[in-house]
Scaffold this motif. Sequence first.
Motif, PDB file in Angstrom:
ATOM      1  N   UNK A  66     -10.914  -7.259  -2.051  1.00  0.00           N
ATOM      2  CA  UNK A  66     -11.855  -6.429  -1.289  1.00  0.00           C
ATOM      3  C   UNK A  66     -11.099  -5.562  -0.287  1.00  0.00           C
ATOM      4  N   UNK A  67     -10.112  -6.154   0.368  1.00  0.00           N
ATOM      5  CA  UNK A  67      -9.344  -5.402   1.370  1.00  0.00           C
ATOM      6  C   UNK A  67      -8.547  -4.270   0.719  1.00  0.00           C
ATOM      7  N   UNK A  68      -7.851  -4.572  -0.386  1.00  0.00           N
ATOM      8  CA  UNK A  68      -7.031  -3.551  -1.041  1.00  0.00           C
ATOM      9  C   UNK A  68      -7.898  -2.479  -1.701  1.00  0.00           C
ATOM     10  N   UNK A  69      -9.048  -2.871  -2.235  1.00  0.00           N
ATOM     11  CA  UNK A  69      -9.967  -1.877  -2.782  1.00  0.00           C
ATOM     12  C   UNK A  69     -10.487  -0.948  -1.680  1.00  0.00           C
ATOM     13  N   UNK A  70     -10.750  -1.517  -0.507  1.00  0.00           N
ATOM     14  CA  UNK A  70     -11.219  -0.693   0.618  1.00  0.00           C
ATOM     15  C   UNK A  70     -10.166   0.333   0.998  1.00  0.00           C
ATOM     16  N   UNK A  71      -8.898  -0.137   1.052  1.00  0.00           N
ATOM     17  CA  UNK A  71      -7.840   0.832   1.384  1.00  0.00           C
ATOM     18  C   UNK A  71      -7.689   1.871   0.271  1.00  0.00           C
ATOM     19  N   UNK A  72      -7.803   1.453  -1.013  1.00  0.00           N
ATOM     20  CA  UNK A  72      -7.685   2.394  -2.126  1.00  0.00           C
ATOM     21  C   UNK A  72      -8.764   3.471  -2.045  1.00  0.00           C
ATOM     22  N   UNK A  73      -9.982   3.084  -1.627  1.00  0.00           N
ATOM     23  CA  UNK A  73     -11.057   4.064  -1.480  1.00  0.00           C
ATOM     24  C   UNK A  73     -10.717   5.078  -0.388  1.00  0.00           C
ATOM     25  N   UNK A  74     -10.162   4.582   0.720  1.00  0.00           N
ATOM     26  CA  UNK A  74      -9.734   5.487   1.792  1.00  0.00           C
ATOM     27  C   UNK A  74      -8.630   6.416   1.296  1.00  0.00           C
ATOM     28  N   UNK A  75      -7.699   5.855   0.534  1.00  0.00           N
ATOM     29  CA  UNK A  75      -6.589   6.647  -0.018  1.00  0.00           C
ATOM     30  C   UNK A  75      -7.112   7.772  -0.917  1.00  0.00           C
ATOM     31  N   UNK A  76      -8.046   7.442  -1.812  1.00  0.00           N
ATOM     32  CA  UNK A  76      -8.586   8.456  -2.722  1.00  0.00           C
ATOM     33  C   UNK A  76      -9.348   9.530  -1.961  1.00  0.00           C
TER      34      UNK A  76
ATOM     35  N   UNK B 122       0.831  -1.215   0.000  1.00  0.00           N
ATOM     36  CA  UNK B 122       0.000   0.000   0.000  1.00  0.00           C
ATOM     37  C   UNK B 122       0.862   1.259   0.000  1.00  0.00           C
ATOM     38  N   UNK B 123       1.959   1.221   0.740  1.00  0.00           N
ATOM     39  CA  UNK B 123       2.837   2.393   0.750  1.00  0.00           C
ATOM     40  C   UNK B 123       3.464   2.595  -0.629  1.00  0.00           C
ATOM     41  N   UNK B 124       3.814   1.501  -1.303  1.00  0.00           N
ATOM     42  CA  UNK B 124       4.359   1.619  -2.659  1.00  0.00           C
ATOM     43  C   UNK B 124       3.318   2.192  -3.612  1.00  0.00           C
ATOM     44  N   UNK B 125       2.057   1.778  -3.450  1.00  0.00           N
ATOM     45  CA  UNK B 125       0.980   2.330  -4.276  1.00  0.00           C
ATOM     46  C   UNK B 125       0.828   3.823  -4.011  1.00  0.00           C
ATOM     47  N   UNK B 126       0.866   4.204  -2.738  1.00  0.00           N
ATOM     48  CA  UNK B 126       0.761   5.626  -2.385  1.00  0.00           C
ATOM     49  C   UNK B 126       1.875   6.443  -3.023  1.00  0.00           C
ATOM     50  N   UNK B 127       3.115   5.943  -2.943  1.00  0.00           N
ATOM     51  CA  UNK B 127       4.248   6.688  -3.507  1.00  0.00           C
ATOM     52  C   UNK B 127       4.120   6.807  -5.025  1.00  0.00           C
TER      53      UNK B 127
END
Length: 354
Positions: free
Chosen positions: A126-136, A59-64
């Motif tokens: 589902x878990x990674x999509x949930x975090x992606x929604x929070x990130x956006x 997730x941190x790599x996705x954020x960066x």
Amino acid sequence: MRVGESTTDEHRAFALSILIFWTVHYFVLTALAKLSGATAMFDLSLRRIPLTMLAMLLCYAIYRYLRRRRGGSFWRLAVMAGGLALAAAAIYGLVTTIVFAFIAPIRNFGPYQWRMFLEDSFIWLYSFFSWAAIHLAMVYSFEVSDRERRLVKVEALAHQAQVHALRYQINPHFLFNTLNSISSMIWDRELKGAEAMLVSLSAFLRTTLEIDPSEDVTLSQEIALQQLYLEIEQIRFFERLKVEIDIPSELADARVPSLILQPLVENAIKYAVAPSKGVTRLRIAANRSDDSLMLHIEDDGSVTQVAGGTGVGLRNVRQRLAARFGERWSLDAGPAIRQGYRVTLGMPLQYAAT
């Protein structure tokens, strides 16, 4: 808040969101496993710790990665976040399968088949999509806050620019030179020239006072204001100042910050025209480069701003462009190719909303 402080706060907020999300995720999975009556709970919980840390790193790599892709459409960023979440879920599901099936299989856990990789990937998706929604949601929140902060700074700097322009207009030296020129023309019976200078001075002062410093103006309006100013200077310097304006008609309605050219034109008069004994040409031009509006102010004076300037005018313009456009601007200043000084501004090409 300075840019560096804002960036640090953003890094901290996103890192904390990743830590909290996957820590909660870990305890939820542990609780669900216990409620379902799974055996080897202790071993299962221990094995999930490094896997949870892997999820945090993904997730941190996705954020960066997404942070470097900001600046365009929000929906484009959302699509990229979804695609990366899908890839991260596949990677996480594959690692989970390898760990539980081959590296450290849990006793009495049952046979681990490769079809379970697809099942695991779907769960982790589902878990990674949930975090992606929070990130956006956080990205949108930070962008709104940054836009509001920049708007406040734009209004403050625009007002400051207007104050500087008005201060120059009523500067005793400026008024002395203008009024002295008018007086000399009247003494020499050059009544038409004196009248023209008075009309130009009046129009310049009135137009500047009417400008709302927090609003953009069209490029044609900005050029018209500079022409009023230059008409006064042309009368003062008579044949020593030649002005060239090259603005394509299709760019006349492009929006620019009000008075953005004023410090640059003033610098050209002060450092190129005033010290020169011969004819000095001042050229103001514009062109389009992809989706950017490029503005050029160039003189062929023998004395450059590098030699005589303090950089106040350029610094003022840089601050206003940064406040107005964030990172989507450019300013190049330096000696012209042959002689004189050249400043080029770049900003997003925008028109008034219809």
